[in-house]
Design a protein around this motif. Structure first.
Motif, short mmCIF file in Angstrom:
data_model
loop_
_atom_site.label_atom_id
_atom_site.label_comp_id
_atom_site.label_asym_id
_atom_site.label_seq_id
_atom_site.Cartn_x
_atom_site.Cartn_y
_atom_site.Cartn_z
N ARG A 69 17.61 -0.84 -8.98
CA ARG A 69 17.40 0.02 -7.82
C ARG A 69 18.69 0.13 -7.03
NH1 ARG A 69 13.63 -0.94 -2.79
NH2 ARG A 69 14.30 -3.06 -3.24
N LEU A 70 19.08 1.36 -6.72
CA LEU A 70 20.28 1.62 -5.92
C LEU A 70 19.89 2.17 -4.56
CD1 LEU A 70 22.63 3.45 -8.48
CD2 LEU A 70 22.51 1.01 -7.97
N HIS A 71 20.53 1.64 -3.52
CA HIS A 71 20.42 2.26 -2.20
C HIS A 71 21.57 3.25 -2.07
CE1 HIS A 71 20.33 2.89 2.13
NE2 HIS A 71 19.07 2.47 2.07
N LEU A 72 21.25 4.47 -1.67
CA LEU A 72 22.19 5.59 -1.75
C LEU A 72 22.92 5.88 -0.44
CD1 LEU A 72 19.80 7.94 -3.74
CD2 LEU A 72 21.56 6.42 -4.67
N GLY A 73 22.78 5.04 0.57
CA GLY A 73 23.42 5.31 1.85
C GLY A 73 22.76 6.49 2.54
N HIS A 74 23.55 7.46 2.98
CA HIS A 74 23.01 8.61 3.71
C HIS A 74 22.32 9.61 2.80
CE1 HIS A 74 26.03 11.51 2.28
NE2 HIS A 74 26.87 10.49 2.31
N ARG A 75 22.54 9.51 1.50
CA ARG A 75 21.98 10.47 0.56
C ARG A 75 20.48 10.18 0.36
NH1 ARG A 75 26.18 7.51 -0.82
NH2 ARG A 75 28.17 8.42 -1.42
N THR A 76 19.71 11.21 0.09
CA THR A 76 18.30 10.98 -0.23
C THR A 76 18.13 10.96 -1.75
OG1 THR A 76 17.63 13.32 -0.35
CG2 THR A 76 17.64 12.26 1.84
N GLY A 77 17.08 10.27 -2.18
CA GLY A 77 16.81 10.21 -3.61
C GLY A 77 16.58 11.57 -4.21
N LEU A 78 15.89 12.45 -3.48
CA LEU A 78 15.62 13.78 -4.02
C LEU A 78 16.89 14.60 -4.14
CD1 LEU A 78 13.48 15.68 -5.05
CD2 LEU A 78 13.19 16.53 -2.71
N CYS B 10 12.76 6.81 -5.25
CA CYS B 10 11.91 5.66 -4.94
C CYS B 10 10.88 5.88 -3.85
CB CYS B 10 12.78 4.45 -4.58
SG CYS B 10 13.62 3.72 -6.01
N THR B 11 10.80 7.08 -3.32
CA THR B 11 9.90 7.31 -2.20
C THR B 11 8.48 6.85 -2.50
OG1 THR B 11 11.21 9.24 -1.57
CG2 THR B 11 9.03 9.05 -0.60
N LYS B 12 7.97 7.20 -3.67
CA LYS B 12 6.57 6.95 -3.99
C LYS B 12 6.26 5.48 -4.25
CE LYS B 12 4.85 11.13 -3.85
NZ LYS B 12 3.55 11.54 -3.30
N PHE B 13 7.26 4.66 -4.56
CA PHE B 13 6.99 3.23 -4.67
C PHE B 13 6.48 2.68 -3.34
CE2 PHE B 13 10.09 3.68 -8.16
CZ PHE B 13 9.47 2.93 -9.15
N HIS B 14 6.94 3.25 -2.26
CA HIS B 14 6.55 2.80 -0.92
C HIS B 14 5.30 3.57 -0.51
CE1 HIS B 14 10.35 0.51 -0.23
NE2 HIS B 14 10.76 1.35 -1.15
N TRP B 15 4.21 3.24 -1.18
CA TRP B 15 2.99 4.03 -1.09
C TRP B 15 2.40 4.06 0.33
CZ3 TRP B 15 -1.08 1.02 0.47
CH2 TRP B 15 -0.96 -0.36 0.26
N ALA B 16 2.65 3.02 1.12
CA ALA B 16 2.11 2.98 2.49
C ALA B 16 3.08 3.54 3.52
CB ALA B 16 1.75 1.53 2.86
N ASN B 17 4.34 3.68 3.15
CA ASN B 17 5.35 4.19 4.08
C ASN B 17 6.48 4.82 3.26
OD1 ASN B 17 7.01 4.77 6.21
ND2 ASN B 17 7.42 2.65 6.78
#
Length: 387
Positions: A322-331, A347-354
């Motif tokens: 898993r990479l954190h992209l800084g200011h960039r969004t995954g999409l 990774c948005t959908k992995f965080h199903w509650a938030n």
């Protein structure tokens, strides 16, 4: 993998991404040679694997002649021995063979919904788990990973649910529930008379998860269920088995729900799993660990030094990174990669509650042959340097 609605690349855009799940993103990548999205094993065969595949005609004839019960027991006994699970149940309906871990998850969810109305579920985790649970009418309460690993769960939470569901090693973070923490969590569930469920689909990649979970669960006196999966380990073109394993006192109609959905799995696939697990015991599992570690280092080397980019899970040994992209969004990054026919997983959908917590992260699959992974990683670096 769960069955995805047929979608094309043009169907997933910034405006409607909330309508799509992780498997639909993975579906878009299946025809690309630079698919680093799904966590299935898509690397080349090792020499040991190739010998097994070359023996398929003999395996077919052998599987056709043997009783299914013998093949099932031999397959799961060998698989569990490879992973240190020596105290697993045997016989009867306590180890049920499924086409995949998702099918096992569907059966468990339906069975649980007959006795409970709410689940405490690890957060984040792969979104088909909350989808299947909630699809059976169960209310979900998130259990954050840090809280899970640091100490006892909230008493009010435990009193309000009928199950605690944990993925270990977790997907996408790779975090492993320690033996001591599992023992205490099982004790908490026993004290509140609720089911403890584990999804261990990525167990094979991390020796820290090879302590005997079943010895811990049996000793706890808790009601428990474990979902096992062979599909992440070996490049068998998605021929795999998911096992649904349950404690003697789990108190759920698992066998009945199982019989509503399937009769059993292919004897040939059971024989393949047995043979691949034998190869794992003979050194193949260590070879896989070295291969994944090398691919992880390749990806980390390619993204090193990019402003704002960092490895989200530096201690992970799972077959994903898993990479954190800084200011960039995954999409944004996904869209730019798609133009190069490279597909990773936002990774948005992995965080199903938030979902906002995963907006700036992507997951890369590491179970790929080295050359295409290097090409995809180079494209990743180029895109990140320009976004």
């Amino acid at each position: 993998m769960k069955i995805a609605q047929a979608v094309g690349p043009a169907d997933v855009e910034a405006g409607d991404v909330a309508e799509h799940n992780l498997t639909q993103f993975e579906y878009l990548a299946l025809n690309s040679t630079l698919n680093i999205a799904d966590g299935h094993a898509r690397q080349g065969l090792t020499a040991g694997h190739a010998r097994i595949i070359d023996d398929l005609p003999a395996m077919f004839r052998s599987a056709a002649a043997a009783p299914v019960e013998v093949l099932e027991e031999r397959a799961y006994r060998t698989y569990f021995r490879m992973l240190g699970q020596h105290s697993h149940p045997a016989g009867g309906t306590r180890v049920l063979s499924c086409y995949s871990s998702s099918v096992a998850m569907e059966i468990f969810s339906r069975a649980l919904a007959t006795r409970a109305d709410a689940v405490a579920l690890i957060h984040p985790t792969f979104d088909n788990i909350p989808d299947l649970l909630s699809g059976c009418g169960l209310k979900l309460f998130p259990v954050e990973e840090d809280a899970l690993h640091q100490g006892d769960l909230d008493e009010n939470l435990l009193r309000s649910v009928g199950c605690v569901f944990i993925t270990t090693p977790n997907n996408p973070t790779g975090r492993v529930l320690s033996e001591a923490r599992l023992a205490r969590l099982a004790e908490e569930c026993r004290e509140h008379d609720i089911v403890l469920a584990l999804d261990t689909s990525f167990r094979g990649f991390d020796t820290r998860a090879h302590y005997d979970h079943y010895a811990v669960l049996e000793a706890s006196g808790s009601r428990w269920c474990v979902i096992e999966d062979t599909g992440k380990l070996w490049p068998t073109l998605d021929l795999k088995v998911g096992w649904l394993v349950s404690g003697e006192t789990v108190g759920l109609p698992i066998a009945k729900i199982y019989s509503d959905i399937l009769l059993g799995v292919s004897p040939l696939v059971l024989e393949m799993v047995h043979r691949f697990a034998e190869d794992g015991i003979a050194g193949g599992l260590g070879e896989l660990h070295r291969f994944i570690a090398g691919n992880r280092q390749l990806v980390r080397d390619r993204v090193a030094g990019l402003p704002g980019v960092h490895i989200a899970d530096p201690d992970s040994r799972a077959s994903v990174e898993r990479l954190h992209l800084g200011h960039r969004t995954g999409l944004e990054v996904w869209s730019a990669l798609r133009e190069r026919n490279v597909f990773a997983l936002p990774c948005t959908k992995f965080h199903w509650a938030n979902p906002g917590e995963g907006e700036h992260s992507m997951r890369i699959a590491l179970a790929r042959s080295r050359a295409p992974l290097a090409t995809a990683a180079d494209a990743f670096r180029s895109v990140l340097a320009g976004v």
